[in-house]
Write an enzyme that holds these catalytic residues in place. Structure first.
Site, PDB file in Angstrom:
ATOM      1  N   ASP A  74      11.594   6.851  -0.428  1.00 11.08           N
ATOM      2  CA  ASP A  74      10.757   7.298  -1.547  1.00 11.08           C
ATOM      3  C   ASP A  74      10.886   8.774  -1.845  1.00 11.08           C
ATOM      4  OD1 ASP A  74       8.448   4.883  -0.459  1.00 11.08           O
ATOM      5  OD2 ASP A  74       9.513   4.885  -2.364  1.00 11.08           O
ATOM      6  N   HIS A  92       9.054   6.849   8.865  1.00  9.03           N
ATOM      7  CA  HIS A  92       9.353   5.423   8.685  1.00  9.03           C
ATOM      8  C   HIS A  92       9.143   4.721  10.011  1.00  9.03           C
ATOM      9  CE1 HIS A  92      11.261   1.737   7.407  1.00  9.03           C
ATOM     10  NE2 HIS A  92      11.242   2.206   6.182  1.00  9.03           N
TER      11      HIS A  92
HETATM   12  C1  SDX Z   1       8.427   2.405   2.361  1.00 13.65           C
HETATM   13  O1  SDX Z   1       8.735  -0.685   6.171  1.00 13.65           O
HETATM   14  C2  SDX Z   1       9.596  -0.442   5.262  1.00 13.65           C
HETATM   15  O2  SDX Z   1      10.764  -0.782   5.397  1.00 13.65           O
HETATM   16  C3  SDX Z   1       9.065   0.252   4.037  1.00 13.65           C
HETATM   17  C4  SDX Z   1      10.115   0.697   3.044  1.00 13.65           C
HETATM   18  C5  SDX Z   1      10.794  -0.500   2.378  1.00 13.65           C
HETATM   19  O3  SDX Z   1      11.932  -0.352   1.919  1.00 13.65           O
HETATM   20  O4  SDX Z   1      10.090  -1.543   2.221  1.00 13.65           O
HETATM   21  O5  SDX Z   1      11.105   1.491   3.685  1.00 13.65           O
HETATM   22  C6  SDX Z   1       9.498   1.481   1.881  1.00 13.65           C
HETATM   23  O6  SDX Z   1       7.297   1.998   2.427  1.00 13.65           O
HETATM   24  C7  SDX Z   1       8.809   3.782   2.805  1.00 13.65           C
HETATM   25  C8  SDX Z   1       7.576   4.578   3.355  1.00 13.65           C
HETATM   26  C9  SDX Z   1       6.839   5.214   2.182  1.00 13.65           C
HETATM   27  N1  SDX Z   1       5.587   5.809   2.646  1.00 13.65           N
HETATM   28  C10 SDX Z   1       5.484   7.169   2.778  1.00 13.65           C
HETATM   29  O7  SDX Z   1       6.411   7.959   2.568  1.00 13.65           O
HETATM   30  C11 SDX Z   1       4.093   7.631   3.210  1.00 13.65           C
HETATM   31  C12 SDX Z   1       4.220   8.689   4.314  1.00 13.65           C
HETATM   32  N2  SDX Z   1       4.740   8.023   5.505  1.00 13.65           N
HETATM   33  C13 SDX Z   1       3.814   7.672   6.554  1.00 13.65           C
HETATM   34  O8  SDX Z   1       2.562   7.219   6.090  1.00 13.65           O
HETATM   35  C14 SDX Z   1       4.450   6.850   7.665  1.00 13.65           C
HETATM   36  O9  SDX Z   1       5.591   7.491   8.039  1.00 13.65           O
HETATM   37  C15 SDX Z   1       4.763   5.378   7.445  1.00 13.65           C
HETATM   38  C16 SDX Z   1       3.596   4.620   6.905  1.00 13.65           C
HETATM   39  C17 SDX Z   1       5.922   5.226   6.527  1.00 13.65           C
HETATM   40  C18 SDX Z   1       5.145   4.796   8.805  1.00 13.65           C
HETATM   41  O10 SDX Z   1       4.012   4.931   9.572  1.00 13.65           O
HETATM   42  P1  SDX Z   1       3.934   4.459  11.106  1.00 13.65           P
HETATM   43  O11 SDX Z   1       5.244   3.914  11.567  1.00 13.65           O
HETATM   44  O12 SDX Z   1       2.724   3.604  11.242  1.00 13.65           O
HETATM   45  O13 SDX Z   1       3.730   5.823  11.864  1.00 13.65           O
HETATM   46  P2  SDX Z   1       2.311   6.443  12.222  1.00 13.65           P
HETATM   47  O14 SDX Z   1       1.478   6.597  10.984  1.00 13.65           O
HETATM   48  O15 SDX Z   1       1.757   5.673  13.365  1.00 13.65           O
HETATM   49  O16 SDX Z   1       2.724   7.910  12.703  1.00 13.65           O
HETATM   50  C19 SDX Z   1       3.342   8.113  13.976  1.00 13.65           C
HETATM   51  C20 SDX Z   1       3.308   9.623  14.177  1.00 13.65           C
HETATM   52  C21 SDX Z   1       1.911  10.196  13.929  1.00 13.65           C
HETATM   53  O17 SDX Z   1       1.822  11.408  14.668  1.00 13.65           O
HETATM   54  P3  SDX Z   1       0.938  11.393  16.037  1.00 13.65           P
HETATM   55  O18 SDX Z   1      -0.483  11.004  15.650  1.00 13.65           O
HETATM   56  O19 SDX Z   1       1.603  10.385  16.947  1.00 13.65           O
HETATM   57  O20 SDX Z   1       1.027  12.828  16.523  1.00 13.65           O
HETATM   58  O21 SDX Z   1       4.154  10.262  13.212  1.00 13.65           O
HETATM   59  C22 SDX Z   1       3.353  11.037  12.328  1.00 13.65           C
HETATM   60  C23 SDX Z   1       1.907  10.555  12.478  1.00 13.65           C
HETATM   61  O22 SDX Z   1       1.021  11.591  12.146  1.00 13.65           O
HETATM   62  N3  SDX Z   1       3.830  10.775  10.961  1.00 13.65           N
HETATM   63  C24 SDX Z   1       3.800  11.684   9.996  1.00 13.65           C
HETATM   64  C25 SDX Z   1       4.349  11.035   8.874  1.00 13.65           C
HETATM   65  N4  SDX Z   1       4.662   9.762   9.187  1.00 13.65           N
HETATM   66  C26 SDX Z   1       4.332   9.614  10.487  1.00 13.65           C
HETATM   67  N5  SDX Z   1       3.362  12.964   9.980  1.00 13.65           N
HETATM   68  C27 SDX Z   1       3.484  13.627   8.815  1.00 13.65           C
HETATM   69  N6  SDX Z   1       4.014  13.054   7.677  1.00 13.65           N
HETATM   70  C28 SDX Z   1       4.445  11.781   7.677  1.00 13.65           C
HETATM   71  N7  SDX Z   1       4.965  11.232   6.558  1.00 13.65           N
END
Ligand code: SDX
Length: 418
Positions: free
Chosen positions: A351, A297
């Site tokens: 989620d 998140h």
């Molecule tokens: C919702 O914003 C909100 O409030 C949203 C929400 C709401 O109520 O409206 O809470 C609802 O959208 C919840 C999120 C649902 N989506 C998912 O579960 C999809 C999986 N999650 C990721 O795609 C991610 O965590 C996000 C999109 C939720 C957040 O992404 P960010 O903040 O842009 O983080 P990032 O993609 O830049 O990642 C930062 C690091 C990376 O590693 P490095 O490249 O720095 O080594 O964290 C890692 C990412 O690879 N990472 C994950 C991960 N999420 C981040 N690695 C593995 N699995 C994951 N889920």
């Protein structure tokens, strides 16, 4: 066919392989110069950049605390109702008993949807995703209530009531229509969540199931400036109608990185299959830099407080209706991920467990995100009202990374890719 050399510059030699008259595949654009300087103000995804001021919701991402107008969400999920919470979010204070009864009554009186919209939905392909059906039908409300009197308080109230009341009806209508059935009319003797389950299943809703669904709606109602709410505010800032605002937000919520993740979590758990496959699957996913659905998140560095509450609701359903082996799988995945991703602040988000609750309620998987949209309509409307209260159209700047100024060339003078 070689073009006649017109002298001067190199004649255009069409690609001999291309059949006469077929459009040539355009050459790949030259990679524009990449911005070298990164200014302090540019943050990909606007991470950490305040884009508005808001009094609606606060998130403490380090302590895992979420409050709506100052009230902790766990208190609301346990003691409030979705309509009372929607009132709180939109109008800023908990309603009095008279205000709540009036709001509940108004929503009941506006649950029905014009036969024109229902007939329009009957033209949608049954294979279409319910989020696309919802976005189209939400936008179509603007055709019926097109007067944009944003400075008329009564217009604002009417739009809030109509959207809160009609979104669930439209979600349920498409569910029956895509099965080849006529949608059924809402029942005024049922509560908000009971009526949604009734319109969805054509059966008397179980009161425990309805109460748990109502709590899920509270948990999904608002979450500060998430992508779909930001989309709502940007759309609202142009002073368009509230139906376009909600339709814009629905389209944003549908993405798998946002509201669409709840569907994908179950697909992911099915792919893992059994508990002994959790760790090997997770190691492969992390090695492939795959995003684990339902984890991570932008705001939380700990487990999403909503995931904690949803887990409790899931367990309550399992006690009443029987367990789900997929829940044990989910908990095993959460434990394994904690050891591998916890140090990066990646924990379950809202989620991760919500799909298990909806699955136990017998709700089809592709309706999980529309249910998220039903709830989040309250938050979007709260932000719509707040945006109107201190509006300035959103128009951020950019860092240009394209070509410097250059001169157009006639076809015969354009160099061919070597
Ligand atoms: C919702 O914003 C909100 O409030 C949203 C929400 C709401 O109520 O409206 O809470 C609802 O959208 C919840 C999120 C649902 N989506 C998912 O579960 C999809 C999986 N999650 C990721 O795609 C991610 O965590 C996000 C999109 C939720 C957040 O992404 P960010 O903040 O842009 O983080 P990032 O993609 O830049 O990642 C930062 C690091 C990376 O590693 P490095 O490249 O720095 O080594 O964290 C890692 C990412 O690879 N990472 C994950 C991960 N999420 C981040 N690695 C593995 N699995 C994951 N889920």
């Amino acid at each position: 066919m070689a073009a006649k050399n017109t002298g001067g510059s190199t004649a255009v030699q069409p690609n001999p392989e291309s059949a006469a008259g077929e459009p040539l595949a355009p050459p790949p654009p030259a990679a524009p110069a990449v911005a070298t300087e990164t200014t302090v103000s540019f943050r990909p995804g606007l991470e950490g950049v305040p884009a508005t001021q808001s009094a609606i919701c606060d998130i403490d991402g380090n302590r895992g605390i979420l409050t709506y107008r100052g009230y902790p969400v766990d208190q609301l999920a346990r003691q409030s109702s979705f309509l009372e919470t929607a009132y709180l979010l939109i109008w800023g204070e908990l309603p009095t008993i008279f205000q709540l009864r009036d709001f509940e009554h108004e929503v009941k009186m506006h649950r029905r949807v014009s036969f024109r919209i229902r007939d329009m939905m009957k033209c949608f392909p049954a294979s279409g995703h319910p989020m696309d059906a919802l976005q189209a039908s939400a936008a179509s409300l603007g055709l019926f209530y097109s007067r944009r009197a944003l400075n008329d308080p009564q217009y604002i109230v009417a739009a809030v009531v109509r959207l809160i009341a009609k979104i669930p009806t439209m979600v349920a209508a498409f569910q029956l229509i895509r099965k080849g059935q006529d949608p059924i009319q809402p029942r005024d003797d049922l509560t908000y969540a009971e009526n949604f389950l009734y319109m969805l299943t054509e059966q008397e809703p179980d009161r425990t199931a309805a109460r748990i669904l109502d709590a899920c709606l509270i948990l999904h109602a608002e979450h500060s400036l998430n992508a779909s709410t930001f989309s709502a505010r940007v759309t609202a800032s142009t002073l368009t109608d509230p139906y376009a605002v909600v339709a814009s937000a629905v389209g944003t919520l549908a993405g798998p990185l946002h509201g669409g993740a709840n569907e994908d979590v179950l697909d992911m758990l099915e792919e893992i299959g059994t508990i002994d496959q959790v760790e090997p699957w997770l190691d492969r996913a992390i090695a492939a830099k795959q995003k684990i659905m339902g984890f991570g998140h932008r705001e939380y560095r700990v487990k999403d407080p909503r995931a904690v509450i949803l887990q409790g609701l899931a367990e309550e359903l399992f006690t009443r209706f029987g367990t789900d082996p997929m829940y044990d799988l989910a908990r095993a995945l959460e434990a394994a991920a904690a050891g591998r991703l916890g140090a990066k602040g990646i924990y379950p988000n809202v989620d991760f467990y919500s799909g298990l609750v909806y699955r136990k309620l017998g709700i089809p998987r592709d309706l999980f995100t529309p249910i998220f949209a039903i709830a989040r309509t309250a938050g979007w409307l709260a932000h719509w009202r707040e945006q109107l209260g201190a509006n300035r159209i959103f128009r951020p700047s950019q860092i240009y990374t394209g070509y410097p100024e250059r001169t157009w060339l006639p076809l015969e003078q354009r160099p061919l890719p070597t």
